[in-house]
Scaffold this active site. Sequence first.
Site, PDB file in Angstrom:
ATOM      1  CE  LYS A  83     -41.064  68.962  70.431  1.00 45.34           C
ATOM      2  NZ  LYS A  83     -41.909  69.775  70.215  1.00 45.34           N
ATOM      3  CB  SER A 131     -42.613  73.663  68.334  1.00 45.46           C
ATOM      4  OG  SER A 131     -42.351  71.913  67.764  1.00 45.46           O
TER       5      SER A 131
END
Length: 277
Positions: A118, A41
């Site tokens: 993230k 990701s």
Amino acid sequence: MAKAEKKGGIVETVKTIVYALLIAGVFRTFLFQPFWIPSGSMKDTLLIGDFLFVNKMAYGYSYASCPSIIIPRFGIDIDAKDICGWADGDNSRLFGGEPQRGDVVVFRHPVTGRDFIKRLIGLPRDRVQMKAGLLHINDQPVTVEPDGQFVETAAPQGPQGLRPRCKEGPVGPGGTCTKDKFIETLPGGTQHSILDIAMQGSDNTSVYTVPEGHFFFMGDNRDNSSDSRVPNIAQGVGFVPYENLVGRADRVMFSSAGRSMLYFWTWRADRFFHRID
């Protein structure tokens, strides 16, 4: 005499082990936490198999600073709340530091408690929206510049054997898998690489207004990331409370392209002490 010496040796060994565990516990709780990248990701900023230490001193300490010990093979699942749950609930931190937009952050998922990594996109009170694949912050589009392509082999990656998504669609084993690459500039000047695969639902969203004391996160591999664009009640991340931050990721220590970080012959030579931008 020999029995006494043997008993004394065993006691000293036990003491050494206990002291080592205490030191390791203090190191992991207050200074740095090891983290191994399990998914794609955050490509191409972080690759599957990157191993790094998370700087816990960057944002101070909360219940999330306590380690979780999860070893499914042995049925061990000790959550940070099991150890430091007494500090949970007021969304505050001890010696708290303010995260900056653009930081790459490890945080605890608001529902599952699992560690995620993230990029911090939205600060409290920010308005965040995706329009036709372009990020808008406070109703202003960010600047993006083409930066070629990210190329990898279409093959299972990491211990989970994850296959990458490709711009070309499904690609046979061993084929070339590409994604368009861009340099994104956030308000404040932070620049980083992002990847684009295809237009999809997450490229057009409603406006997210970040609540006070919370943050909005997105993966750099924009079309292959479960992040704040999806509410946590729908298996996404949603808004992340301040107290759920674990620390900032600054540098990759080493990286394994194989099924295990112990397979040293698969380590990527260009990832040693690689700076995370």
